[in-house]
Scaffold this motif. Structure first.
Motif, PDB file in Angstrom:
ATOM      1  N   LYS A  32      37.757  36.619  32.281  1.00  0.00           N
ATOM      2  CA  LYS A  32      37.906  35.981  33.592  1.00  0.00           C
ATOM      3  C   LYS A  32      38.868  36.775  34.473  1.00  0.00           C
ATOM      4  N   GLY A  33      38.442  37.063  35.696  1.00  0.00           N
ATOM      5  CA  GLY A  33      39.341  37.612  36.694  1.00  0.00           C
ATOM      6  C   GLY A  33      39.793  39.042  36.493  1.00  0.00           C
ATOM      7  N   TYR A  35      38.964  42.906  37.106  1.00  0.00           N
ATOM      8  CA  TYR A  35      38.091  43.670  37.987  1.00  0.00           C
ATOM      9  C   TYR A  35      38.432  45.159  37.929  1.00  0.00           C
ATOM     10  N   GLN A  90      51.915  38.917  35.344  1.00  0.00           N
ATOM     11  CA  GLN A  90      51.931  39.358  36.736  1.00  0.00           C
ATOM     12  C   GLN A  90      52.912  40.507  36.939  1.00  0.00           C
ATOM     13  N   ASP A 113      44.771  42.994  30.568  1.00  0.00           N
ATOM     14  CA  ASP A 113      44.786  41.566  30.863  1.00  0.00           C
ATOM     15  C   ASP A 113      46.112  41.253  31.558  1.00  0.00           C
ATOM     16  N   CYS A 115      48.631  42.936  35.163  1.00  0.00           N
ATOM     17  CA  CYS A 115      48.752  43.751  36.374  1.00  0.00           C
ATOM     18  C   CYS A 115      49.176  45.191  36.067  1.00  0.00           C
ATOM     19  N   LYS A 132      44.006  42.646  36.484  1.00  0.00           N
ATOM     20  CA  LYS A 132      43.968  41.387  37.231  1.00  0.00           C
ATOM     21  C   LYS A 132      44.749  41.467  38.530  1.00  0.00           C
ATOM     22  N   ASP A 155      41.936  35.388  27.245  1.00  0.00           N
ATOM     23  CA  ASP A 155      41.337  34.186  27.862  1.00  0.00           C
ATOM     24  C   ASP A 155      40.339  33.513  26.924  1.00  0.00           C
ATOM     25  N   GLY A 171      32.885  42.600  36.213  1.00  0.00           N
ATOM     26  CA  GLY A 171      33.971  42.424  35.264  1.00  0.00           C
ATOM     27  C   GLY A 171      33.638  42.978  33.902  1.00  0.00           C
TER      28      GLY A 171
END
Length: 222
Positions: A32-33, A35, A90, A113, A115, A132, A155, A171
């Motif tokens: 998920k999320g 990219y 993050q 998974d 930043c 992410k 995830d 993704g």
């Protein structure tokens, strides 16, 4: 089918078709999320997973893995995808120099998974890099490297060393290595269904017909 042939075929199959194929077979391998920093990779990013595990920082506890990020980046010498479990942080987990070391070593791609930093620099790299987002806070204040080439969970998606990682503009999907051939086989059928469904949409087919065509996605190809 040899793994090399499977990897070549996966380079042309959209992750959406692979997801439908895996759902058809009752296999989970979605993320998920995450990219691609450089936009759509052409062809798909595909390669066996070289997994990296980070854990919450444990003061006084050292990792058993010696060499840090440059060391695991240089382990990807044969088209592997480095897949880093960063707990969705993050904070920036890695940056341009480590990505470049991996690219020069022979990696097919790098997935985090969490930043990254050096977003503009990485965007110029040919090797696909997935994440992410980007950030400025150093990861070392919150995380520490724990292990390399161990099972990781992203995830709720289990990634084992050697599983095949596929990335496109949507993704990442993770294909169990021992199920790859049947997933490809089913995905080729899914692609035919998608063509027929798109044709039906364009000619404004009835809802009943659209439902019948779409419903074929759940039927396992013999």
């Amino acid at each position: 089918m040899q793994q090399k042939e499977i990897i070549e075929r996966l380079k042309t199959i959209p992750t959406g078709d692979l997801t439908d194929s895996m759902r058809r077979l009752g296999i989970s391998g979605y993320t998920k999320g995450i990219y691609c920093l450089q936009g759509k990779p052409t062809p798909n990013m595909v390669g066996p997973a070289l997994t990296v595990q980070y854990i919450e920082k444990q003061p006084g506890q050292k990792t058993d893995f010696v060499g840090g990020q440059f060391a695991f980046a240089r382990m990807a010498t044969d088209g592997q995808v480095i897949f880093i479990d960063a707990k969705g942080t993050q904070c920036w987990l890695t940056g341009g120099n480590v990505c470049r070391v991996a690219e020069l070593a022979g990696a097919a791609g790098l997935v985090v998974d969490g930043c990254l930093r050096d977003k503009e620099e990485i965007a110029d790299h040919k090797m696909p890099v997935y994440c992410k987002g980007s950030g400025t806070k150093p990861y070392a204040e919150e995380l520490q490297l724990a292990a390399v080439n161990v099972p990781i969970d992203i995830d709720g998606c289990r990634v084992n060393p050697g599983d095949i990682v596929v990335g496109d503009d949507d993704g990442i999907v993770v294909i169990p290595a021992d199920r790859a051939e049947e997933i490809v086989y089913q995905a080729e059928d899914i692609a035919d269904i998608e063509v027929k469904l798109a044709e039906a949409v364009e000619r404004k087919a009835s809802l009943e017909e659209l439902g019948v065509i779409g419903g074929r996605k759940a039927v396992v190809r013999k």
